[in-house]
Motif scaffolding. Structure first.
Motif, PDB file in Angstrom:
ATOM      1  N   LYS A 183       0.813  -1.224   0.000  1.00 52.19           N
ATOM      2  CA  LYS A 183       0.000   0.000   0.000  1.00 52.19           C
ATOM      3  C   LYS A 183       0.847   1.276   0.000  1.00 52.19           C
ATOM      4  CE  LYS A 183      -3.756  -2.378   2.279  1.00 52.19           C
ATOM      5  NZ  LYS A 183      -4.344  -2.680   3.586  1.00 52.19           N
ATOM      6  N   ILE A 184       2.137   1.140   0.367  1.00 50.77           N
ATOM      7  CA  ILE A 184       3.014   2.313   0.403  1.00 50.77           C
ATOM      8  C   ILE A 184       3.145   2.926  -0.992  1.00 50.77           C
ATOM      9  CG2 ILE A 184       5.250   1.109   0.104  1.00 50.77           C
ATOM     10  CD1 ILE A 184       4.546   4.079   2.463  1.00 50.77           C
ATOM     11  N   ILE A 185       2.879   2.138  -2.029  1.00 49.36           N
ATOM     12  CA  ILE A 185       3.016   2.612  -3.412  1.00 49.36           C
ATOM     13  C   ILE A 185       1.984   3.694  -3.755  1.00 49.36           C
ATOM     14  CG2 ILE A 185       1.550   0.990  -4.749  1.00 49.36           C
ATOM     15  CD1 ILE A 185       5.283   1.757  -5.396  1.00 49.36           C
ATOM     16  N   MET A 186       0.980   3.868  -2.877  1.00 45.88           N
ATOM     17  CA  MET A 186       0.002   4.940  -3.108  1.00 45.88           C
ATOM     18  C   MET A 186       0.559   6.283  -2.617  1.00 45.88           C
ATOM     19  SD  MET A 186      -3.552   3.170  -1.941  1.00 45.88           S
ATOM     20  CE  MET A 186      -3.593   1.410  -1.770  1.00 45.88           C
ATOM     21  N   ALA A 187       1.599   6.250  -1.798  1.00 43.45           N
ATOM     22  CA  ALA A 187       2.172   7.469  -1.218  1.00 43.45           C
ATOM     23  C   ALA A 187       3.098   8.162  -2.225  1.00 43.45           C
ATOM     24  CB  ALA A 187       2.947   7.115   0.046  1.00 43.45           C
ATOM     25  N   PRO A 188       3.399   9.462  -1.999  1.00 43.68           N
ATOM     26  CA  PRO A 188       4.333  10.153  -2.892  1.00 43.68           C
ATOM     27  C   PRO A 188       5.714   9.477  -2.927  1.00 43.68           C
ATOM     28  CG  PRO A 188       3.182  11.721  -1.497  1.00 43.68           C
ATOM     29  CD  PRO A 188       2.819  10.356  -0.993  1.00 43.68           C
ATOM     30  N   ASN A 189       6.396   9.655  -4.046  1.00 45.29           N
ATOM     31  CA  ASN A 189       7.710   9.066  -4.253  1.00 45.29           C
ATOM     32  C   ASN A 189       8.690   9.239  -3.090  1.00 45.29           C
ATOM     33  OD1 ASN A 189       9.245   7.632  -6.222  1.00 45.29           O
ATOM     34  ND2 ASN A 189       8.260   8.932  -7.755  1.00 45.29           N
ATOM     35  N   ARG A 190       8.774  10.481  -2.578  1.00 44.44           N
ATOM     36  CA  ARG A 190       9.753  10.750  -1.506  1.00 44.44           C
ATOM     37  C   ARG A 190       9.430   9.939  -0.248  1.00 44.44           C
ATOM     38  NH1 ARG A 190       7.283  14.632   1.944  1.00 44.44           N
ATOM     39  NH2 ARG A 190       5.300  15.148   0.978  1.00 44.44           N
ATOM     40  N   ILE A 191       8.144   9.661  -0.021  1.00 38.94           N
ATOM     41  CA  ILE A 191       7.742   8.886   1.156  1.00 38.94           C
ATOM     42  C   ILE A 191       8.140   7.414   0.945  1.00 38.94           C
ATOM     43  CG2 ILE A 191       5.807   8.226   2.670  1.00 38.94           C
ATOM     44  CD1 ILE A 191       6.320  11.291   2.575  1.00 38.94           C
ATOM     45  N   VAL A 192       7.934   6.933  -0.285  1.00 37.65           N
ATOM     46  CA  VAL A 192       8.313   5.551  -0.613  1.00 37.65           C
ATOM     47  C   VAL A 192       9.834   5.416  -0.448  1.00 37.65           C
ATOM     48  CG1 VAL A 192       8.210   3.721  -2.348  1.00 37.65           C
ATOM     49  CG2 VAL A 192       6.381   5.429  -2.246  1.00 37.65           C
ATOM     50  N   ASP A 193      10.562   6.415  -0.936  1.00 38.55           N
ATOM     51  CA  ASP A 193      12.025   6.392  -0.803  1.00 38.55           C
ATOM     52  C   ASP A 193      12.445   6.335   0.668  1.00 38.55           C
ATOM     53  OD1 ASP A 193      12.045   6.548  -3.507  1.00 38.55           O
ATOM     54  OD2 ASP A 193      13.228   8.382  -3.655  1.00 38.55           O
ATOM     55  N   TYR A 194      11.751   7.101   1.508  1.00 36.30           N
ATOM     56  CA  TYR A 194      12.081   7.078   2.937  1.00 36.30           C
ATOM     57  C   TYR A 194      11.896   5.678   3.516  1.00 36.30           C
ATOM     58  CZ  TYR A 194      10.897   6.912   7.834  1.00 36.30           C
ATOM     59  OH  TYR A 194      10.792   6.497   9.130  1.00 36.30           O
ATOM     60  N   VAL A 195      10.780   5.023   3.172  1.00 35.59           N
ATOM     61  CA  VAL A 195      10.513   3.676   3.710  1.00 35.59           C
ATOM     62  C   VAL A 195      11.615   2.707   3.240  1.00 35.59           C
ATOM     63  CG1 VAL A 195       8.890   1.722   3.678  1.00 35.59           C
ATOM     64  CG2 VAL A 195       8.025   4.048   3.981  1.00 35.59           C
ATOM     65  N   VAL A 196      12.034   2.852   1.986  1.00 34.97           N
ATOM     66  CA  VAL A 196      13.091   1.989   1.440  1.00 34.97           C
ATOM     67  C   VAL A 196      14.405   2.228   2.197  1.00 34.97           C
ATOM     68  CG1 VAL A 196      14.522   1.584  -0.621  1.00 34.97           C
ATOM     69  CG2 VAL A 196      12.030   1.750  -0.847  1.00 34.97           C
ATOM     70  N   VAL A 197      14.762   3.492   2.363  1.00 27.94           N
ATOM     71  CA  VAL A 197      16.003   3.828   3.080  1.00 27.94           C
ATOM     72  C   VAL A 197      15.929   3.313   4.516  1.00 27.94           C
ATOM     73  CG1 VAL A 197      17.358   5.763   4.020  1.00 27.94           C
ATOM     74  CG2 VAL A 197      16.624   5.801   1.625  1.00 27.94           C
ATOM     75  N   HIS A 198      14.767   3.506   5.147  1.00 30.26           N
ATOM     76  CA  HIS A 198      14.555   3.051   6.527  1.00 30.26           C
ATOM     77  C   HIS A 198      14.861   1.546   6.653  1.00 30.26           C
ATOM     78  CE1 HIS A 198      12.089   3.232  10.415  1.00 30.26           C
ATOM     79  NE2 HIS A 198      12.344   1.934  10.256  1.00 30.26           N
ATOM     80  N   GLU A 199      14.232   0.755   5.791  1.00 31.32           N
ATOM     81  CA  GLU A 199      14.432  -0.701   5.890  1.00 31.32           C
ATOM     82  C   GLU A 199      15.880  -1.088   5.573  1.00 31.32           C
ATOM     83  OE1 GLU A 199      12.357  -2.265   7.528  1.00 31.32           O
ATOM     84  OE2 GLU A 199      10.721  -0.810   7.326  1.00 31.32           O
ATOM     85  N   LEU A 200      16.475  -0.435   4.586  1.00 33.71           N
ATOM     86  CA  LEU A 200      17.864  -0.761   4.237  1.00 33.71           C
ATOM     87  C   LEU A 200      18.835  -0.408   5.367  1.00 33.71           C
ATOM     88  CD1 LEU A 200      17.982   0.252   0.469  1.00 33.71           C
ATOM     89  CD2 LEU A 200      18.317  -2.049   1.398  1.00 33.71           C
ATOM     90  N   CYS A 201      18.557   0.665   6.079  1.00 35.07           N
ATOM     91  CA  CYS A 201      19.425   1.058   7.201  1.00 35.07           C
ATOM     92  C   CYS A 201      19.347   0.029   8.333  1.00 35.07           C
ATOM     93  CB  CYS A 201      19.084   2.460   7.696  1.00 35.07           C
ATOM     94  SG  CYS A 201      19.620   3.735   6.538  1.00 35.07           S
ATOM     95  N   HIS A 202      18.234  -0.712   8.375  1.00 35.31           N
ATOM     96  CA  HIS A 202      18.114  -1.779   9.374  1.00 35.31           C
ATOM     97  C   HIS A 202      19.110  -2.915   9.104  1.00 35.31           C
ATOM     98  CE1 HIS A 202      15.115  -0.398  12.028  1.00 35.31           C
ATOM     99  NE2 HIS A 202      14.094  -0.442  11.186  1.00 35.31           N
TER     100      HIS A 202
END
Ligand SMILES: [Zn+2]
Length: 239
Positions: A183-202
């Protein structure tokens, strides 16, 4: 607060109120229906009196509007022509057409849903087709973004997948498997990028320690805004 009167509409602070004059009333009252404010007043009530009533009721009106806004925001979708659906933060209108087999595609800025007959209730099948569309696009977009950011951050996720989560946007396991809520794909690009960066930093820090957030900050300097955006709008990412 200043109020401007024009064509029986008063411009309040953040809303407009329609003045309805009636002979049947001796007292004034304020009504709010679906985000529209009306003020029903006796025929001869002066504009000054109306204004002071609105000023007195200001807080109540704002609170009521905020509450209705929330209700409207999480109003379930109907899957009818003209309704908007978001993809990467942009809204696309749905157009339902008759076709020989059911399908859905994003074409020239619209979601075009083909159904056998437009005369019957197609909502459940259109919803299913849209969900399938979102999942497919979420998977390819999220894999692409994750691979791109993984190179930049210098990490190697074991796997990248999507899932339906109830109340989270992603997860990263101790075995370095990353799963996103499609469902994150409904959010703006920059928000999706944040979620991706967040998980990768884990992959570096399997926790939410200050070191973890410092790393997120390095690759996503506006992460605080993105977190806030998700807190406020996350509930809208529903179909
Ligand atoms: Zn986390």
């Amino acid at each position: 607060m200043t109020l401007q009167l024009h064509n029986n509409v008063i411009n309040g602070d953040g809303y407009t109120a329609k003045i309805i004059r009636t002979l049947r009333r001796k007292t004034a009252s304020v009504k709010i229906v679906e985000g529209n404010v009306s003020i029903i007043v006796p025929e001869s009530l002066s504009v000054d009196k109306i204004e002071s009533l609105l000023i007195k009721k200001h807080r109540w009106i704002k609170e009521k509007l905020a509450l209705q806004d929330l209700v409207i925001a999480i109003k379930p979708k109907e899957f009818v022509s003209g309704e908007s659906f978001s993809y990467l933060g942009r809204n696309y209108r749905l157009k339902i057409i008759e076709g020989s087999y059911p399908s859905i595609k994003l074409h020239q800025g619209r979601f075009i849903a083909s159904v056998r007959y437009t005369s019957v209730n197609n909502a459940p099948s259109i919803r299913q087709m849209l969900i399938r569309w979102y999942k497919q696009h979420a998977e390819s977009k999220l894999i692409e973004k994750t691979q791109r950011y993984a190179k930049i951050i210098g990490v190697h996720p074991a796997s990248i997948g999507i899932k339906s989560f109830q109340s989270r946007w992603g997860s990263c396991s101790l075995t370095d498997d990353i799963i996103y809520n499609w469902k994150i794909i409904m959010a703006p690009n920059r928000i999706v990028d944040y979620v991706v960066v967040h998980e990768l930093c884990h992959l570096h820090h399997h926790n939410h320690s200050p070191e973890f957030w410092r790393l997120v900050d390095r690759y996503c300097p506006d992460y605080v805004d993105s977190k806030e955006w998700l807190k406020l709008n996350g509930k809208r990412l529903e179909i």
